[in-house]
Design an enzyme around this catalytic site. Structure first.
Site: not given
Ligand code: NAP
Length: 306
Positions: A22, A67, A71, A92, A107, A132-136
Site C-alpha cells: 500500500s 489490515t 479490521k 479497513n 474491501d 472462508g467466513a472471516g472479515g474479507a
Molecule cells: N486483496 C485484498 O485487497 C485483500 C483485502 C482483504 C483481505 N485480503 C486477504 O484475505 C485473506 C483473509 O483475510 P481475513 O481478514 O478475512 O482473515 P480472517 O478474518 O482471519 O479469516 C480467515 C479465514 O481463513 C480461514 N482459515 C484460516 N486458516 C485456515 C486453514 N488452515 N484451513 C482452512 N481455512 C482456514 C478461517 O476459517 P475459520 O473460520 O475456520 O477459522 C477464516 O474463514 C488474507 O489472505 C488477506 O490477505 C486481501
C-alpha cells in the site's frame, strides 16, 4: 515529495505489516497529483490497537488503513461507522475528522470493481461459492449480494462461522439464496460459476489447497483475494482445469483507490496506482495461456461463465 511541517500523514496499521504494497501505491498517487501527503506503514501489535487509534487525532494523522488482524476489533474504538462497514462488521479505512474517527470498509467494493474491471464479469445472476467466513469473506459477500447474485454458498473450515454470516446476509437480503457447509462440499464447488477464496490458505509456501480442485468447472471463474504470492496453488490448479482466474491484486488496488478518495476528496489516479503495484492488468487475470483482461462473460442461461 519533500516532507515538511505541512505534510499530511496517512498510513496502514497491521501486524505484521512488512509485506504491504500500500505505501508504494498511495505515495505514487500523492506524487502524481502533487498532494502533500505521505503514506507510512505502522506495525501495531493487537494489544496496542486501541492506543494507536486513539493517538491519531493527537498526532494529526489524517487516516489509516487497517489490515490483519485489526479490521474487526477496530470497531470498538471508532466514533462513527459507515453503514457498509456496519453491515460487514469490519473496517479497513479510518478517516480522522477533527477528534473523530470515522470507519469505512472499501474491501467489498474493491473486490467488485476488480471483478468488473479486471475479470470483465458482472456477478448479477451468478452462482457464487465463497471459501472462508472471516472479515474479507464478509466484505466480499455483502458486495456480491448487493450486486444481485443468484445464489451464495459459504464454505468454511468452521461451519458455525459460515452459518452466522449466512444468517446475517439472509436478514438483510432475504431474496438471495444462501447455503453453508464445510470446505469439502464438492457438489457446491462443481456447480458454482464463481469461486472465491477468502481463507488464509495459500499465503504460505507450504500451504495445501483449501479445496479439492478436481471438481472446479473448466467453465468457472476462480478468484483468490490473496495477492502474495501472485499465483496461489489454488489459482494454478484452477488454470490447469481450464478455468479463468484472478488474484487479489485488483482488489488491493481498488480498495486503495476508494480509501484514497475518502481521505483526499480527490479522484484517485488508478493507472498510476496500478503501475506502482508492479503489475499491469496483465498480472491480475489469467485466461489459459494468455495474460490479459477477460472478455465480459455471457450468461448462456446455464449459470456458467463463457
Ligand atoms: N486483496 C485484498 O485487497 C485483500 C483485502 C482483504 C483481505 N485480503 C486477504 O484475505 C485473506 C483473509 O483475510 P481475513 O481478514 O478475512 O482473515 P480472517 O478474518 O482471519 O479469516 C480467515 C479465514 O481463513 C480461514 N482459515 C484460516 N486458516 C485456515 C486453514 N488452515 N484451513 C482452512 N481455512 C482456514 C478461517 O476459517 P475459520 O473460520 O475456520 O477459522 C477464516 O474463514 C488474507 O489472505 C488477506 O490477505 C486481501
Amino acid at each position: 515529495m519533500p516532507i515538511s511541517g505541512h505534510t499530511k500523514i496517512v498510513g496502514i496499521f497491521g501486524y505484521p505489516v512488512r509485506h504491504t504494497l500500500s505505501p508504494a501505491m498511495h505515495n505514487a498517487a500523492f506524487a502524481a497529483l502533487g498532494l502533500d501527503y505521505v503514506y507510512l506503514p505502522f506495525e501495531v501489535p493487537p494489544d496496542n490497537l486501541g492506543q494507536a487509534l486513539r493517538a491519531l487525532p493527537a498526532l494529526q494523522i489524517a487516516g489509516v488503513n487497517l489490515t490483519i488482524p485489526h479490521k474487526e476489533r477496530a470497531l470498538e474504538y471508532l466514533d462513527e461507522i459507515s453503514p457498509q462497514a456496519q453491515l460487514i462488521g469490519a473496517v479497513n479505512t479510518v478517516k480522522v475528522e477533527g477528534h473523530k474517527l470515522i470507519g469505512y470498509n472499501t474491501d467489498g467494493e474493491g473486490f467488485l470493481q476488480s471483478l468488473n474491471q479486471d475479470g470483465g464479469i458482472d456477478p448479477k445472476g451468478r452462482r457464487v461459492c465463497l471459501l472462508g467466513a472471516g472479515g474479507a469473506a464478509r466484505a466480499v459477500a455483502m458486495a456480491l449480494v448487493e450486486a444481485k447474485i443468484r445464489e451464495l454458498a459459504i464454505l468454511n473450515r468452521t461451519v458455525e462461522r459460515a452459518q452466522l454470516l449466512a444468517e446475517q446476509i439472509s436478514g438483510y437480503y432475504p431474496e438471495v439464496s444462501v447455503c453453508t457447509d464445510s470446505l469439502d462440499n464438492q457438489e457446491i464447488i462443481a456447480r458454482s460459476d464463481i469461486i472465491i477464496n477468502t481463507t488464509l490458505v495459500g499465503m504460505k509456501p507450504d500451504d495445501e489447497l483449501p479445496i479439492d480442485p478436481k471438481v472446479i468447472s473448466p467453465l468457472g471463474f476462480v478468484c483468490d483475494v490473496i495477492y502474495h504470492p501472485a499465483k496461489t496453488k489454488l489459482l494454478a490448479a484452477a488454470e490447469k482445469r481450464g478455468a479463468k482466474t484472478m488474484n487479489g491484486l485488483g482488489m488491493l488496488l481498488y480498495q486503495g483507490t476508494l480509501a484514497f478518495e475518502i481521505w483526499t476528496g480527490r479522484k484517485a489516479p488508478v493507472e498510476v496506482m496500478k503501475k506502482a503495484l508492479g503489475f499491469g492488468l496483465q498480472g491480475l487475470c489469467r485466461n489459459s495461456d494468455l495474460y490479459f483482461p477477460l472478455p465480459l462473460g455471457e450468461d448462456k442461461g446455464e449459470g456458467t461463465l463463457s
